[in-house]
Design an enzyme around this catalytic site. Sequence first.
Site, PDB file in Angstrom:
ATOM      1  N   HIS A 156      -6.388   0.812   6.752  1.00 45.77           N
ATOM      2  CA  HIS A 156      -5.130   0.627   6.021  1.00 45.77           C
ATOM      3  C   HIS A 156      -4.380   1.959   6.035  1.00 45.77           C
ATOM      4  O   HIS A 156      -4.975   3.020   5.870  1.00 45.77           O
ATOM      5  CB  HIS A 156      -5.444   0.193   4.587  1.00 45.77           C
ATOM      6  CG  HIS A 156      -4.250   0.169   3.696  1.00 45.77           C
ATOM      7  ND1 HIS A 156      -3.074  -0.442   4.056  1.00 45.77           N
ATOM      8  CD2 HIS A 156      -4.036   0.701   2.466  1.00 45.77           C
ATOM      9  CE1 HIS A 156      -2.193  -0.300   3.079  1.00 45.77           C
ATOM     10  NE2 HIS A 156      -2.745   0.397   2.114  1.00 45.77           N
ATOM     11  N   ASN A 188       3.592   2.763   4.387  1.00 42.12           N
ATOM     12  CA  ASN A 188       2.584   1.828   3.884  1.00 42.12           C
ATOM     13  C   ASN A 188       3.222   0.444   3.723  1.00 42.12           C
ATOM     14  O   ASN A 188       4.023   0.237   2.813  1.00 42.12           O
ATOM     15  CB  ASN A 188       2.056   2.349   2.536  1.00 42.12           C
ATOM     16  CG  ASN A 188       1.007   1.436   1.923  1.00 42.12           C
ATOM     17  OD1 ASN A 188       0.773   0.326   2.393  1.00 42.12           O
ATOM     18  ND2 ASN A 188       0.382   1.903   0.843  1.00 42.12           N
ATOM     19  N   CYS A 207      -3.098  -4.588  -0.801  1.00 36.27           N
ATOM     20  CA  CYS A 207      -3.128  -4.098   0.582  1.00 36.27           C
ATOM     21  C   CYS A 207      -4.294  -4.672   1.378  1.00 36.27           C
ATOM     22  O   CYS A 207      -4.336  -4.548   2.601  1.00 36.27           O
ATOM     23  CB  CYS A 207      -3.198  -2.578   0.601  1.00 36.27           C
ATOM     24  SG  CYS A 207      -1.811  -1.825  -0.251  1.00 36.27           S
TER      25      CYS A 207
HETATM   26  O1  UT7 Z   1      -1.895   1.239  -0.497  1.00 35.03           O
HETATM   27  C1  UT7 Z   1      -3.025   1.290  -1.322  1.00 35.03           C
HETATM   28  C2  UT7 Z   1      -2.876   2.000  -2.562  1.00 35.03           C
HETATM   29  N1  UT7 Z   1      -2.177   3.241  -2.491  1.00 35.03           N
HETATM   30  C3  UT7 Z   1      -2.803   4.391  -2.247  1.00 35.03           C
HETATM   31  O2  UT7 Z   1      -3.960   4.414  -1.905  1.00 35.03           O
HETATM   32  C4  UT7 Z   1      -1.993   5.632  -2.467  1.00 35.03           C
HETATM   33  C5  UT7 Z   1      -2.895   6.753  -2.827  1.00 35.03           C
HETATM   34  N2  UT7 Z   1      -2.225   7.938  -3.331  1.00 35.03           N
HETATM   35  C6  UT7 Z   1      -1.528   8.799  -2.562  1.00 35.03           C
HETATM   36  O3  UT7 Z   1      -1.330   8.571  -1.380  1.00 35.03           O
HETATM   37  C7  UT7 Z   1      -1.083  10.086  -3.185  1.00 35.03           C
HETATM   38  O4  UT7 Z   1      -1.670  10.212  -4.458  1.00 35.03           O
HETATM   39  C8  UT7 Z   1       0.447  10.237  -3.325  1.00 35.03           C
HETATM   40  C9  UT7 Z   1       1.068  10.441  -1.946  1.00 35.03           C
HETATM   41  C10 UT7 Z   1       1.032   8.998  -3.976  1.00 35.03           C
HETATM   42  C11 UT7 Z   1       0.781  11.446  -4.169  1.00 35.03           C
HETATM   43  O5  UT7 Z   1       0.178  12.617  -3.629  1.00 35.03           O
HETATM   44  P1  UT7 Z   1      -0.644  13.597  -4.573  1.00 35.03           P
HETATM   45  O6  UT7 Z   1      -1.066  14.703  -3.725  1.00 35.03           O
HETATM   46  O7  UT7 Z   1      -1.736  12.773  -5.216  1.00 35.03           O
HETATM   47  O8  UT7 Z   1       0.431  14.060  -5.584  1.00 35.03           O
HETATM   48  P2  UT7 Z   1       0.421  13.973  -7.183  1.00 35.03           P
HETATM   49  O9  UT7 Z   1       0.685  12.582  -7.621  1.00 35.03           O
HETATM   50  O10 UT7 Z   1      -0.793  14.663  -7.728  1.00 35.03           O
HETATM   51  O11 UT7 Z   1       1.674  14.858  -7.522  1.00 35.03           O
HETATM   52  C12 UT7 Z   1       1.704  16.262  -7.184  1.00 35.03           C
HETATM   53  C13 UT7 Z   1       3.103  16.774  -7.436  1.00 35.03           C
HETATM   54  C14 UT7 Z   1       3.662  16.346  -8.781  1.00 35.03           C
HETATM   55  O12 UT7 Z   1       4.463  17.415  -9.277  1.00 35.03           O
HETATM   56  P3  UT7 Z   1       3.891  18.378 -10.422  1.00 35.03           P
HETATM   57  O13 UT7 Z   1       3.592  17.502 -11.581  1.00 35.03           O
HETATM   58  O14 UT7 Z   1       2.666  19.014  -9.832  1.00 35.03           O
HETATM   59  O15 UT7 Z   1       5.016  19.325 -10.635  1.00 35.03           O
HETATM   60  C15 UT7 Z   1       4.570  15.183  -8.442  1.00 35.03           C
HETATM   61  O16 UT7 Z   1       5.605  15.011  -9.369  1.00 35.03           O
HETATM   62  O17 UT7 Z   1       3.990  16.220  -6.441  1.00 35.03           O
HETATM   63  C16 UT7 Z   1       5.107  15.627  -7.104  1.00 35.03           C
HETATM   64  N3  UT7 Z   1       5.597  14.520  -6.293  1.00 35.03           N
HETATM   65  C17 UT7 Z   1       6.557  14.681  -5.362  1.00 35.03           C
HETATM   66  N4  UT7 Z   1       7.230  15.771  -4.950  1.00 35.03           N
HETATM   67  C18 UT7 Z   1       8.152  15.606  -3.971  1.00 35.03           C
HETATM   68  C19 UT7 Z   1       5.217  13.223  -6.309  1.00 35.03           C
HETATM   69  N5  UT7 Z   1       5.936  12.541  -5.408  1.00 35.03           N
HETATM   70  C20 UT7 Z   1       6.761  13.414  -4.806  1.00 35.03           C
HETATM   71  C21 UT7 Z   1       7.734  13.306  -3.792  1.00 35.03           C
HETATM   72  N6  UT7 Z   1       8.395  14.418  -3.405  1.00 35.03           N
HETATM   73  N7  UT7 Z   1       8.021  12.120  -3.180  1.00 35.03           N
END
Ligand code: UT7
Length: 348
Positions: free
Chosen positions: A255, A285, A115
């Site tokens: 970004h 993104n 990115c």
């Molecule tokens: O572009 C440069 C590099 N990329 C980034 O910098 C991305 C950085 N990361 C993020 O933006 C966030 O970490 C995400 C948006 C990817 C994820 O958000 P989060 O708050 O960190 O969620 P998480 O990965 O801790 O997951 C929390 C819960 C999980 O469920 P359980 O295990 O708590 O039951 C996931 O399975 O949210 C669930 N989850 C979803 N639920 C509904 C993950 N993706 C989704 C989804 N819809 N699309």
Amino acid sequence: MQRAHIIGTGSSIPERILSNKDLESIVNTSDEWIVRRTGIRERRISSNGRDESTTDLATRASVNAMKMAGISPSSLDMIVVGTVTPDRQFPSAACMIQKALNAENAAAFDLSAGCSGFLYALTMVNNAIRAGMCKTALVVGVERLSSIINWQDRGTCVLLADGAGAVVVDSTEEHHGILSTHLKSDGTFWELLYSLDGNSYVPEILQDVNKRPFHLKMDGNRLFKRAIGCMAEISREALEHNSLCSHDIDLVIPHQANIRIIKSLANNLRIPMERVYTNIHKYGNTSSATIPIALDEANRDGLLTKGAHVLLVSFGAGLTWGAAMLKWSISDGPGGRLEQAPPAPERQ
Ligand code: UT7
């Protein structure tokens, strides 16, 4: 001493809108979750039938930037493209764009920095101009991430999208333009975001071609935490290097990976969100394209006045992160380049 300044901006995004509601029928997700956790409401996805390849999008963005700059393709000495999704592994997207533009005098190459690709490319061009190696260059950030998305992985497919942005950079003797650029990498954490596709790392690749369980893998949570720290740290470095403080920044263009990362960055730098540009709700993104698309929109919408201090800051796969401090030089007054350029297209 020669400096580099941006004299034209352009962007191009695919026509097809993929909304959060649309994604609800593809993976187990909800509009509510996506908006609350990321700030994304919809994104653009390329269609083969609409000439929206990486090269097509990048060429359109470049033509828009060159129109604003008022230059012809033959005056380009260099084309540098930040991308992780060129149409082919080789030749480079930059050479494909060179052909499409008929920019016969340019040296053209791609650069892979996730990115941060656009800021890495901008840095190379800034240094080439300062060193007297080139006078006028095109810098492009372009992705067709839809080609490497695993559409069964809700943790990534709701985030990523397609688009292109470009800037024309020219040499100047005035003390404005690109004041400084700052780059960092940490390969220790490469496994937080990587592609499995099209590489020599996978043994017996011919046998794997038909399986391809997914092409892209991300540990979003760990990336999230690193993104905030790294972007804040390098923003401070850029401020200090130029003897500026947060109050001096007219606009931050970060970004666009997650609205929560952007808000944390703003909070960390003590810069109100009114001075932070966001369009993640519309485009998601688009990796190396987020910053040049946002820069073009902000420019055409008249948010950048001559002399404004603009901080660009990125973070992505590698890991890589970077910042650029700009003193905006495109004139928005009577007869200025922006005055002759069309506004940002209505993208609804
Ligand atoms: O572009 C440069 C590099 N990329 C980034 O910098 C991305 C950085 N990361 C993020 O933006 C966030 O970490 C995400 C948006 C990817 C994820 O958000 P989060 O708050 O960190 O969620 P998480 O990965 O801790 O997951 C929390 C819960 C999980 O469920 P359980 O295990 O708590 O039951 C996931 O399975 O949210 C669930 N989850 C979803 N639920 C509904 C993950 N993706 C989704 C989804 N819809 N699309």
